[in-house]
Design a protein around this motif. Structure first.
Motif: not given
Length: 108
Positions: A11-16, A31-38, A97-108
Motif C-alpha cells: 500500500s505504498k507508491f512508486m513510479f516508472n 514512497y509512503e504516499q501518492k503525493q510523495s511520488a508526485l 529527453i523523456n524526463s520533461r514529460s508532463e503525462v502522469i498516469t496511475t494504475t490502481e
C-alpha cells in the motif's frame, strides 16, 4: 513518454518513467504516499535534463547502470542493468529527453 504511478504490494507508491516505446527507463524508490511520488516525479522533471545529476555505477555482477540524483544528492531514480556502458549512456540520454514529460498516469 510518461510517468506511471503504481501502488506497491504494501500500500505504498512508486513510479516508472517510460520512453515512447513504453520501455521503463527509470524507476523510483518506494514512497509512503501518492503525493510523495508526485513530488518525486517533479524532481525528475527538474533534474533529469542535466547530465551532471547522473551517477554511473556498476552492479556486483559487473553490469553498468545509473542513478539520477536531486540537487541535495538524494537518489530520485535508478535505471535497469545494462549489458554495456554504451547502452547505459543511451539510457541516460533517453531519461534526459523523456524526463520533461508532463503525462502522469496511475494504475490502481
Amino acid at each position: 513518454m510518461s510517468y506511471q504511478i503504481s501502488p506497491t504490494t504494501n500500500s505504498k507508491f512508486m513510479f516508472n518513467l517510460k520512453a515512447e516505446n513504453n520501455q521503463v527507463i527509470l524507476t523510483s524508490q518506494v514512497y509512503e504516499q501518492k503525493q510523495s511520488a508526485l513530488d518525486g516525479i517533479a524532481s525528475v522533471q527538474a533534474n533529469g535534463p542535466f547530465s551532471k545529476n547522473f551517477e554511473h555505477l556498476t552492479s556486483t555482477a559487473s553490469e553498468p547502470y545509473f542513478v539520477l540524483k536531486a540537487q541535495n544528492g538524494e537518489i530520485i531514480g535508478k535505471s535497469q542493468m545494462y549489458s554495456s556502458q554504451a547502452s547505459a549512456e543511451a539510457g541516460i540520454t533517453s531519461v534526459q529527453i523523456n524526463s520533461r514529460s508532463e503525462v502522469i498516469t496511475t494504475t490502481e
